[in-house]
Design a protein around this motif. Structure first.
Motif, PDB file in Angstrom:
ATOM      1  N   UNK A 223      32.234  17.966  27.230  1.00  0.00           N
ATOM      2  CA  UNK A 223      31.426  16.841  27.695  1.00  0.00           C
ATOM      3  C   UNK A 223      31.079  17.003  29.164  1.00  0.00           C
ATOM      4  N   UNK A 224      31.193  15.923  29.928  1.00  0.00           N
ATOM      5  CA  UNK A 224      30.858  15.942  31.354  1.00  0.00           C
ATOM      6  C   UNK A 224      32.124  16.056  32.195  1.00  0.00           C
ATOM      7  N   UNK A 245      28.124  25.587  29.398  1.00  0.00           N
ATOM      8  CA  UNK A 245      27.995  24.608  30.472  1.00  0.00           C
ATOM      9  C   UNK A 245      26.630  24.688  31.161  1.00  0.00           C
ATOM     10  N   UNK A 246      26.109  23.518  31.536  1.00  0.00           N
ATOM     11  CA  UNK A 246      25.120  23.424  32.592  1.00  0.00           C
ATOM     12  C   UNK A 246      25.888  23.239  33.893  1.00  0.00           C
ATOM     13  N   UNK A 247      25.539  23.996  34.925  1.00  0.00           N
ATOM     14  CA  UNK A 247      26.327  24.036  36.158  1.00  0.00           C
ATOM     15  C   UNK A 247      25.580  23.396  37.315  1.00  0.00           C
ATOM     16  N   UNK A 248      26.315  22.582  38.090  1.00  0.00           N
ATOM     17  CA  UNK A 248      25.822  22.020  39.347  1.00  0.00           C
ATOM     18  C   UNK A 248      26.977  22.097  40.336  1.00  0.00           C
ATOM     19  N   UNK A 275      28.632  19.753  30.640  1.00  0.00           N
ATOM     20  CA  UNK A 275      28.162  19.688  32.019  1.00  0.00           C
ATOM     21  C   UNK A 275      29.355  19.870  32.964  1.00  0.00           C
ATOM     22  N   UNK A 276      29.178  20.719  33.982  1.00  0.00           N
ATOM     23  CA  UNK A 276      30.204  20.908  34.999  1.00  0.00           C
ATOM     24  C   UNK A 276      29.575  20.708  36.371  1.00  0.00           C
ATOM     25  N   UNK A 277      30.074  19.694  37.085  1.00  0.00           N
ATOM     26  CA  UNK A 277      29.574  19.400  38.432  1.00  0.00           C
ATOM     27  C   UNK A 277      30.749  19.445  39.405  1.00  0.00           C
TER      28      UNK A 277
END
Length: 290
Positions: A223-224, A245-248, A275-277
Motif C-alpha cells: 500500500x502506501x 513501488x512508485x517512488x518519491x 507507493x513509497x515516499x
C-alpha cells in the motif's frame, strides 16, 4: 554522510537535546512532585476479576512485579506521562505492573477496550529514579486486535508478535521497538528517539514521522508507505521488489542509496501498486528491495 553534514547534525542534535533537557528541568522544578492515581480501581472490570494492588515498601522504596488477569479485550488505549509500555503474547489476557512508581498507574476495561492511564513520574523523578513504572499488556498467542493506540510522553514502547487492524504509537521522548507485528494501518510518531522494526508488515498504509532519531525498518510494506525524518538516518528494507513501488524519495542533507547505489538526492519514478515516499531533511536514507 559527509563530514560537514555530520558536523551540522551533531551540533544541531546537541542544541536540541540541551533545549529539551532545560525545558524538562524547568517543568520538574515548577511542577508538583507527582499525581497520585489509584491502581486497579477500574469499576468496569467484571466483579469476579481479581483486583491486584502494587504494594510499595516504604523502607526500600521498591515494588515487586504485580499481575492481574482481565477479561478478553480487542482494543488497547494507553496514555502515560512517564512510563514504559509493552504488548506481547503471554498466553492469556493479563497485565503486569512493575517499578517503584507502578502504584501511580491505573487500568479499566470499558466494554472491549482496555485503557491504561497514569502519571508515573515527574520529570525530576524520571531522571533520578532507577526503577520507573512499566506496564506489560499480555494477549493470547492467536489474538487479533482491532486497534492499539499508545502514547507516552517519556518512556519506551515495545510491541511484539501480534496482529491489529489499526496501530497508532507516539512518544515525545523514548524509543519504539516492534518485532513481528502485522497491521493494516500503522501510524508511528516520535519526537526524540529511535524507531526499530523487525518483520513488520503493513498492508494498507504505514506513516512514520521522527523529529530527532534514527529509523530502522525491515518487513513487508504494501500500500502506501510515507516516512519523514527531520534529523536522523533511515535504514529501510522492504520484502517487496522495486518494480512494485512508485517512488518519491528526497534527501536534503545526506546521502540516498537504493540497493547500495548512490542516487544523489532525489528519485521519482512510476511503478506498481505500492507507493513509497521518503523525506529526510538531515540524514541519510538507505533503501533495499526484495
Amino acid at each position: 554522510m559527509n563530514l560537514p553534514a555530520k558536523v551540522c547534525l551533531g551540533a544541531g542534535a546537541f542544541l536540541a537535546m540541551s533545549g529539551g533537557l532545560l525545558a524538562l528541568t524547568g517543568f520538574a522544578l515548577g511542577a508538583q512532585t507527582h499525581l497520585n492515581m489509584p491502581f486497579g480501581g477500574g469499576s468496569a472490570v467484571a466483579a469476579e476479576t481479581p483486583m491486584v494492588h502494587v504494594e510499595v515498601a516504604a523502607d526500600e522504596g521498591t515494588a515487586t512485579e504485580s499481575w492481574v488477569q482481565v477479561p478478553a479485550f480487542s482494543r488497547i488505549e494507553v496514555e502515560l506521562d512517564m512510563g514504559n509500555v509493552s504488548v506481547m503474547p503471554t498466553g492469556e489476557y493479563d497485565l503486569s505492573f512493575s517499578g517503584e512508581h507502578a502504584a501511580l498507574l491505573d487500568y479499566e476495561l470499558d466494554g472491549d477496550t482496555l485503557r491504561i492511564t497514569g502519571t508515573a513520574l515527574s520529570a525530576m523523578e524520571f531522571f533520578t529514579s532507577g526503577d520507573e513504572a512499566a506496564v506489560t499488556i499480555g494477549i493470547p498467542e492467536d489474538a487479533s486486535l482491532d486497534a492499539v493506540d499508545i502514547h507516552t510522553a517519556m518512556g519506551q514502547v515495545e510491541l511484539t508478535d501480534f496482529t491489529a487492524n489499526s496501530l497508532t504509537v507516539s512518544t515525545d521522548l523514548g524509543n519504539v521497538s516492534l518485532d513481528s507485528v502485522m497491521a493494516s494501518d500503522a501510524d508511528i510518531t516520535l519526537s526524540m528517539g529511535d524507531l526499530t522494526g523487525y518483520s513488520l508488515t503493513t498492508t494498507d498504509f504505514l506513516t512514520v514521522k521522527n523529529d530527532m532519531g534514527d529509523v530502522y525498518l525491515d518487513g513487508d510494506f504494501q500500500g502506501n508507505t510515507d516516512i519523514t525524518l527531520s534529523m536522523g538516518d533511515l535504514d529501510l528494507t522492504t520484502w517487496q521488489s522495486m518494480d512494485t513501488y512508485s517512488l518519491d524519495l528526497d534527501v536534503t542533507m545526506g546521502d540516498l542509496y537504493l540497493d547500495g547505489s548512490t542516487q544523489y538526492g532525489s528519485v521519482r519514478r512510476e511503478g506498481g501498486p505500492n507507493q513509497l515516499k521518503i523525506a529526510n531533511s538531515m540524514g541519510s536514507a538507505d533503501v533495499y528491495f526484495g
